[in-house]
Design an enzyme around this catalytic site. Structure first.
Site, PDB file in Angstrom:
ATOM      1  N   HIS A   1       0.428  -1.445  -0.297  1.00  0.00           N
ATOM      2  CA  HIS A   1       0.285  -0.336   0.262  1.00  0.00           C
ATOM      3  C   HIS A   1       0.573   1.303   0.146  1.00  0.00           C
ATOM      4  O   HIS A   1       0.205   1.975  -0.641  1.00  0.00           O
ATOM      5  CB  HIS A   1      -0.945  -0.049   1.513  1.00  0.00           C
ATOM      6  N   GLU A   2       1.613   0.794   0.399  1.00  0.00           N
ATOM      7  CA  GLU A   2       3.054   2.371   0.879  1.00  0.00           C
ATOM      8  C   GLU A   2       3.341   2.431  -0.360  1.00  0.00           C
ATOM      9  O   GLU A   2       3.702   3.723  -0.583  1.00  0.00           O
ATOM     10  CB  GLU A   2       3.354   2.352   2.324  1.00  0.00           C
TER      11      GLU A   2
ATOM     12  N   HIS B   1       1.716   4.320  -2.747  1.00  0.00           N
ATOM     13  CA  HIS B   1       1.569   5.665  -3.088  1.00  0.00           C
ATOM     14  C   HIS B   1       3.064   6.232  -2.970  1.00  0.00           C
ATOM     15  O   HIS B   1       3.312   7.191  -4.061  1.00  0.00           O
ATOM     16  CB  HIS B   1       1.939   6.044  -1.286  1.00  0.00           C
TER      17      HIS B   1
END
Length: 293
Positions: A145-146, A149
């Site tokens: 998820h990070e 980004h």
């Protein structure tokens, strides 16, 4: 994620301080005998509005390290750190980005964040609480998820949006200051004290309201990062990670962080307008829906 709170706070501080200094120095030749030169005012505000935003961007990684006490992993000291480094390297290669700096920070809350001024100069950090309580496939999904980004260039996009927002906050704050100075205090000879005070107050108020626009973009990008987590790692693990976070928050796990800096906050009512993250149940449902789409 932690970075949204840090970015907004830094940006607002830079914007207000710049506004005060520029007003005191009389920088900006946009007031004439006939009133405001709106074209020059807009150019002036755009220059300094984007400067404030990009200063926040370039400081974001340094501020995150200092604020959260991030310990960088340069050489893994144990099996857990080696697994963490290997996992971030693997996910970065899948996403087509340079491996970011990797770190951990001492917080019992399950949290993680990514920050940095571009895709190839980033930082990914996770809390000790997350590493201790989550299964490895769930940790991998959070890391994905990070990484999502970073790969999506969210911080650059956020900076551009914040630059536009800053421009109009400064622009309308000075229009309001000029109106108060001229109409209420009848000052026709340059800028009086009413202009300076009103402009500063208006920048603070408009800056807080404008943060709703930035928060709306942040909520949108969380869905995209969740999708990246599902693609780079595993959809089921991403859902389970969110469910675990939801269970911890429902159980009242104490967080040492302000709400604006939490990785996966839950909010309701008017607070949703300022929340940087959508409700967890909405994110879980979006992942489930995309599996059938």
């Amino acid at each position: 994620m932690l970075r949204i709170g840090l970015f907004l706070l830094t940006n607002l501080a830079v914007l207000v301080v710049a506004g005060v200094v520029l007003s005191l120095l009389g920088v900006g030749n946009y007031r004439t005998a006939d009133g405001l030169d709106l074209t020059n005012l807009l150019i002036f505000c755009a220059v300094f509005g984007f400067v404030g935003s990009f200063i926040s961007l370039f400081l974001s990684k340094w501020m995150a390290k200092k604020t959260m006490g991030v310990q960088l992993i340069e050489q893994p000291r144990n099996a857990d750190e080696k697994w963490l480094v290997d996992t971030v390297v693997e996910l970065s290669q899948k996403a087509g980005i340079k491996t970011p700096e990797i770190g951990v920070f001492a917080a019992q809350e399950s949290n993680a964040f990514a920050t940095g001024w571009n895709r190839n100069d980033a930082l990914v950090a996770v809390s000790l609480g997350l590493l201790q309580r989550f299964e490895r496939d769930e940790v991998k999904a959070v890391l994905a998820h990070e990484i999502g980004h970073v790969a999506n260039g969210d911080m650059i996009t956020l900076s551009l949006i914040q630059g536009v927002v800053n421009t109009f906050v400064m622009f309308f704050a000075r229009i309001i200051g000029d109106l108060v100075d001229r109409v209420i205090f009848k000052n026709e000879e340059g800028r009086g004290i009413a202009f300076f005070i009103t402009t500063i107050v208006a920048e603070l108020v408009l800056g807080i309201l404008a943060s709703m626009i930035v928060a709306a973009f942040s909520r949108y990008r969380e869905y995209r990062a969740d999708a990246a987590g599902a693609t780079l790692a595993d959809r089921g693990a991403m859902i389970r990670a969110l469910q675990r976070l939801q269970a911890e928050m429902s159980a009242g796990v104490e967080s040492p962080l302000p709400s604006s800096m939490r990785a996966f906050g839950i909010s309701g009512g008017v607070r949703n307008l300022f929340a940087s993250h959508p409700p967890l149940e909405a994110r879980i449902q979006a992942l489930r829906d995309s599996a059938h789409g």
